[in-house]
Structures are given as structure tokens and as C-alpha cells.
Design a protein around this motif. Sequence first.
Motif, PDB file in Angstrom:
ATOM      1  N   VAL A  39       0.824  -1.214   0.000  1.00  0.00           N
ATOM      2  CA  VAL A  39       0.000   0.000   0.000  1.00  0.00           C
ATOM      3  C   VAL A  39       0.855   1.259   0.000  1.00  0.00           C
ATOM      4  N   ALA A  40       1.994   1.242   0.666  1.00  0.00           N
ATOM      5  CA  ALA A  40       2.841   2.431   0.766  1.00  0.00           C
ATOM      6  C   ALA A  40       3.866   2.540  -0.360  1.00  0.00           C
ATOM      7  N   ASN A  41       3.833   1.632  -1.293  1.00  0.00           N
ATOM      8  CA  ASN A  41       4.770   1.651  -2.412  1.00  0.00           C
ATOM      9  C   ASN A  41       4.526   2.888  -3.281  1.00  0.00           C
ATOM     10  N   PRO A  42       5.569   3.625  -3.652  1.00  0.00           N
ATOM     11  CA  PRO A  42       5.388   4.819  -4.480  1.00  0.00           C
ATOM     12  C   PRO A  42       4.673   4.535  -5.815  1.00  0.00           C
ATOM     13  N   ALA A  43       4.863   3.359  -6.372  1.00  0.00           N
ATOM     14  CA  ALA A  43       4.175   3.016  -7.618  1.00  0.00           C
ATOM     15  C   ALA A  43       2.664   2.943  -7.394  1.00  0.00           C
ATOM     16  N   MET A  48      -2.726   5.359  -7.868  1.00  0.00           N
ATOM     17  CA  MET A  48      -3.918   5.926  -7.238  1.00  0.00           C
ATOM     18  C   MET A  48      -4.160   7.364  -7.704  1.00  0.00           C
ATOM     19  N   MET A  49      -3.092   8.131  -7.860  1.00  0.00           N
ATOM     20  CA  MET A  49      -3.231   9.510  -8.343  1.00  0.00           C
ATOM     21  C   MET A  49      -3.841   9.532  -9.740  1.00  0.00           C
ATOM     22  N   SER A  50      -3.471   8.556 -10.567  1.00  0.00           N
ATOM     23  CA  SER A  50      -4.002   8.517 -11.928  1.00  0.00           C
ATOM     24  C   SER A  50      -5.478   8.115 -11.945  1.00  0.00           C
ATOM     25  N   VAL A  56      -5.144  15.647  -5.960  1.00  0.00           N
ATOM     26  CA  VAL A  56      -5.145  15.415  -4.517  1.00  0.00           C
ATOM     27  C   VAL A  56      -3.767  15.763  -3.973  1.00  0.00           C
ATOM     28  N   THR A  57      -3.743  16.410  -2.801  1.00  0.00           N
ATOM     29  CA  THR A  57      -2.457  16.732  -2.190  1.00  0.00           C
ATOM     30  C   THR A  57      -1.822  15.458  -1.637  1.00  0.00           C
ATOM     31  N   GLN A  58      -0.536  15.513  -1.408  1.00  0.00           N
ATOM     32  CA  GLN A  58       0.186  14.362  -0.858  1.00  0.00           C
ATOM     33  C   GLN A  58      -0.358  13.981   0.513  1.00  0.00           C
TER      34      GLN A  58
END
Length: 91
Positions: A39-43, A48-50, A56-58
Motif C-alpha cells: 500500500v505504501a509503495n510509491p508506484a 492511485m493519483m491517476s 489530490v495533495t500528498q
Amino acid sequence: MMDKSVGSVVKGAKSVVLDQWRKRMVQLSVYAAVLFYIVANPAVFKFMMSLLPVKVTQLNLLALHSVLFGVLMYFGTMFVFDPLLKDIGAI
């Protein structure tokens, strides 16, 4: 003679690991660590951002992933992890 001592150390270590694995807190900690890694993986953050329709802010994305982790932890434990461990006789 040296091989016997190495073999006994390996058997002893295996016994310690198996004894620890039978403890519920150890099982859940390992499951939580694996789930957190996913879940915390940057990928996953990028993915999720896409998917989100708005920017959405970080900080908000971190909050969303925290909620996602909690939901996955609960349902994953109840419906995947526990039944799997029961099937293999670990709990």
C-alpha cells in the motif's frame, strides 16, 4: 564434526522461527508489514493519483492510503489471512 554443529544450529533456528510463527501477534505483524509494503509503495501512490478524478495533495493521499490500509488489514485478515492459516493448520 563441523557439519553436525551447523545442522543443529539450523534446526534450532527453524524451531525458534516455527514457535514464533504460532504466535498470533507475529502472524499479524508479518501480514501487516507485507500489506504496508504494497500500500505504501510509491508506484501504488502514482497509480492511485491517476485513478482519482481530481488533483489530490500528498497529505490527503497519505490519509486515503491510511484508510485503505486499515480496510485491507481488516477484511484481508478476516477473509483471506485467517482462513488460509486455518487451512494450513497454523492457527
